[in-house]
Motif scaffolding. Structure first.
Motif, PDB file in Angstrom:
ATOM      1  N   ARG A   1      34.592  30.236 150.404  1.00 35.25           N
ATOM      2  CA  ARG A   1      33.260  30.512 149.898  1.00 35.25           C
ATOM      3  C   ARG A   1      33.190  30.173 148.408  1.00 35.25           C
ATOM      4  O   ARG A   1      32.208  29.616 147.937  1.00 35.25           O
ATOM      5  N   ASP A   2      34.243  30.501 147.669  1.00 35.78           N
ATOM      6  CA  ASP A   2      34.280  30.149 146.249  1.00 35.78           C
ATOM      7  C   ASP A   2      34.147  28.642 146.056  1.00 35.78           C
ATOM      8  O   ASP A   2      33.588  28.188 145.060  1.00 35.78           O
TER       9      ASP A   2
ATOM     10  N   ILE B   1      33.442  25.632 137.281  1.00 37.26           N
ATOM     11  CA  ILE B   1      34.823  25.161 137.358  1.00 37.26           C
ATOM     12  C   ILE B   1      35.534  25.388 136.026  1.00 37.26           C
ATOM     13  O   ILE B   1      36.687  25.830 135.982  1.00 37.26           O
TER      14      ILE B   1
ATOM     15  N   ILE C   1      41.714  20.627 130.238  1.00 34.34           N
ATOM     16  CA  ILE C   1      40.658  20.585 131.256  1.00 34.34           C
ATOM     17  C   ILE C   1      39.305  20.895 130.640  1.00 34.34           C
ATOM     18  O   ILE C   1      38.312  20.208 130.905  1.00 34.34           O
TER      19      ILE C   1
ATOM     20  N   ASP D   1      44.388  33.530 141.843  1.00 31.38           N
ATOM     21  CA  ASP D   1      44.082  32.102 141.899  1.00 31.38           C
ATOM     22  C   ASP D   1      43.903  31.537 140.497  1.00 31.38           C
ATOM     23  O   ASP D   1      44.215  30.373 140.250  1.00 31.38           O
TER      24      ASP D   1
ATOM     25  N   GLU E   1      40.382  36.760 153.658  1.00 37.54           N
ATOM     26  CA  GLU E   1      40.831  36.281 152.350  1.00 37.54           C
ATOM     27  C   GLU E   1      40.690  34.766 152.273  1.00 37.54           C
ATOM     28  O   GLU E   1      40.252  34.219 151.251  1.00 37.54           O
TER      29      GLU E   1
ATOM     30  N   ARG F   1      40.006  22.168 143.747  1.00 41.19           N
ATOM     31  CA  ARG F   1      39.019  23.214 143.944  1.00 41.19           C
ATOM     32  C   ARG F   1      37.605  22.678 143.852  1.00 41.19           C
ATOM     33  O   ARG F   1      36.706  23.107 144.556  1.00 41.19           O
ATOM     34  N   ALA F   2      37.421  21.739 142.930  1.00 42.08           N
ATOM     35  CA  ALA F   2      36.065  21.303 142.621  1.00 42.08           C
ATOM     36  C   ALA F   2      35.524  20.330 143.662  1.00 42.08           C
ATOM     37  O   ALA F   2      34.335  20.287 143.920  1.00 42.08           O
TER      38      ALA F   2
ATOM     39  N   ALA G   1      37.079  33.890 151.888  1.00 43.93           N
ATOM     40  CA  ALA G   1      36.589  34.186 150.535  1.00 43.93           C
ATOM     41  C   ALA G   1      36.864  33.005 149.606  1.00 43.93           C
ATOM     42  O   ALA G   1      36.019  32.614 148.802  1.00 43.93           O
ATOM     43  N   ARG G   2      38.053  32.430 149.721  1.00 41.44           N
ATOM     44  CA  ARG G   2      38.376  31.276 148.877  1.00 41.44           C
ATOM     45  C   ARG G   2      37.501  30.086 149.236  1.00 41.44           C
ATOM     46  O   ARG G   2      37.035  29.348 148.362  1.00 41.44           O
TER      47      ARG G   2
ATOM     48  N   ARG H   1      36.690  28.863 135.750  1.00 41.47           N
ATOM     49  CA  ARG H   1      37.878  29.113 136.552  1.00 41.47           C
ATOM     50  C   ARG H   1      39.141  28.641 135.856  1.00 41.47           C
ATOM     51  O   ARG H   1      40.184  29.254 135.938  1.00 41.47           O
TER      52      ARG H   1
ATOM     53  N   ILE I   1      42.792  22.280 139.799  1.00 42.40           N
ATOM     54  CA  ILE I   1      41.369  22.485 139.529  1.00 42.40           C
ATOM     55  C   ILE I   1      40.532  21.406 140.195  1.00 42.40           C
ATOM     56  O   ILE I   1      39.494  21.681 140.798  1.00 42.40           O
TER      57      ILE I   1
ATOM     58  N   ASP J   1      47.111  23.381 129.347  1.00 42.02           N
ATOM     59  CA  ASP J   1      46.421  22.806 130.497  1.00 42.02           C
ATOM     60  C   ASP J   1      44.944  23.155 130.465  1.00 42.02           C
ATOM     61  O   ASP J   1      44.079  22.293 130.676  1.00 42.02           O
TER      62      ASP J   1
ATOM     63  N   GLU K   1      40.526  41.874 147.215  1.00 43.84           N
ATOM     64  CA  GLU K   1      39.812  40.601 147.167  1.00 43.84           C
ATOM     65  C   GLU K   1      39.648  40.144 145.717  1.00 43.84           C
ATOM     66  O   GLU K   1      39.814  38.968 145.401  1.00 43.84           O
TER      67      GLU K   1
ATOM     68  N   THR L   1      47.991  21.552 136.180  1.00 41.74           N
ATOM     69  CA  THR L   1      46.833  22.343 136.598  1.00 41.74           C
ATOM     70  C   THR L   1      45.629  21.466 136.904  1.00 41.74           C
ATOM     71  O   THR L   1      44.753  21.854 137.675  1.00 41.74           O
TER      72      THR L   1
END
Lengths: 233, 233
Positions: free
Chosen positions: A62-63, B157, B91, B63, A56, A160-161, A59-60, B160, A157, B87, B56, A153
């Motif tokens: 990889r995202d 992004i 974004i 997320d 798990e 993540r980016a 997987a994140r 997401r 984000i 939010d 998964e 948020t």
DNA sequence: CGGGAAGCACTGGCATACAAGTATGCTAGC
DNA sequence: GCTAGCATACTTGTATGCCAGTGCTTCCCG
């Protein structure tokens, strides 16, 4: 042979997110080197859990393009892609600059105080040169700057980016002159926010963010094995 | 009792991402209603796979805040949070507006042609009123607009981030006057891009994006059960 | 007849077992 | 000595089994 921590059993966070954070940090610190092969089994046994939570976590990652997983072959720490760094930089700039405009308008005295405290902490590490500590302080600073916009948020984000970018940030800290300059640049952003001047804040922040890419060419020739050789078609 | 598709065995995409897309689409189409309970077992049997790929998929949806999973209790389609929508809107605006500025500068004749084709397709659905078709065309349009900036990650992004917003977008299409107005607004953005005028493009796009929130109060009183009642502390 | 408590059916979290595919190294044959 | 081919030891993907905890139902007792 880098070692990942054994996950504590009583951790409030569930195992997969602990694993995610641990692996992510190791990749950003470049303890897990770009191109290195990862085995789900090894990671699982190192952290004292089974493959399921590790999967798990991967997987994140990889995202976020931090690892590349090839079925029936292996999982690899992805090499730093200059294109991906550029994308991440663009996104970070767009998000944080938009946020800091709002922050400058909305922040009150108590917020200003918080920013000042973060600056003091940065000043303290200026001398002792604890890079990992400063890296986290830097993150905290930008996090706070984002949150003052009342759009929490945005930071999530942004995080993540900018995974690809983070390795550049971390590697750049090795350059001696870089750290104190960053503190100065932060200072200017704070001043603009305290002055409640959105335009100045955005300008100062944009300048600061652009500095991150300054060391990229140098890093690239210093450690070419860390980077993707050619952008394949 | 909405039915999810059985995943094809020969799909090029791996099972977890197929499951993710299927569930995600069902949620934004509001076929899976906010607050509804989901069972990993049910989903798995409906799609003809085991719990593992479904888990998964649900992890990714978690997320993105599209589902809320409570351990030992259940997984629920999250209700629409006004704060989360705000939010996401912020974004999206920051990212797409920054991207469209670049797009306006960089787009060439062939790019302009692509945009025109997308506009023609939108005009076609103006009459027949196929909402799902238009929704996807709208997505394609904004996707193209982002990609012209040569920063493909921006769209990823953005996707997401705006999951919460997407349900509002989809629900707003039910309002009859809304669809044709959107096409007109798209038209103005394209004109600005073709004219290679970044400022005008940003302005037109920002106006357009803000219109999405126009129907929110109305939707909220029409279907209060779709929304989070109070922002809990 | 009402209320409370115990049991039960179900949940997701994690561990494990099985399946399918790849690279590698060893061996046998030329 | 060299090469071709097969066995093997990995890899990730998927399925399943077990566990701890929750809410609901039902049954028993007052």
């Amino acid at each position: 042979m880098p070692v990942l921590p054994v996950l504590p059993r009583d951790g409030k966070e569930p195992a997969p997110v602990q694993a995610y954070q641990a692996i992510r940090d190791a990749i950003v610190r470049v303890e897990l080197e770009p191109g290195q092969r990862l085995s789900e089994n090894d990671l699982a046994s190192q952290m004292g859990v089974s493959r399921t939570p590790v999967r798990e976590a991967l997987a994140r990652l990889r995202d976020e393009q931090l690892v590349r997983v090839v079925p029936q072959l292996g999982t690899f720490v992805s090499r730093i892609s200059v294109a991906a760094v550029g994308d991440a930089q663009f996104i970070r700039e767009a998000l944080e600059c938009a946020a800091v405009r709002l922050s400058a308008e909305r922040a009150g005295p108590s917020d200003h105080e918080l920013l000042e405290e973060l600056m003091v902490a940065q000043e303290r590490t200026r001398a002792d040169g604890d890079l990992d500590a400063f890296y986290h302080l830097d993150d905290s600073f930008h996090h706070a700057l984002c949150d003052l916009s009342r759009h929490p948020t945005v930071w999530t984000i942004s995080q993540r980016a900018k995974s690809h970018l983070n390795r550049i940030r971390r590697l750049s800290l090795e350059v001696p002159t870089y750290l104190p300059e960053m503190v100065d640049e932060h200072r200017r952003v704070v001043d603009a926010v305290v002055a409640q001047d959105p335009d100045a804040a955005e300008l100062a922040l944009r300048y600061h963010l652009r500095q991150v890419l300054r060391e990229l060419p140098h890093l690239r020739e210093q450690r070419p094995d860390y980077f993707e050789q050619a952008e394949l078609v």
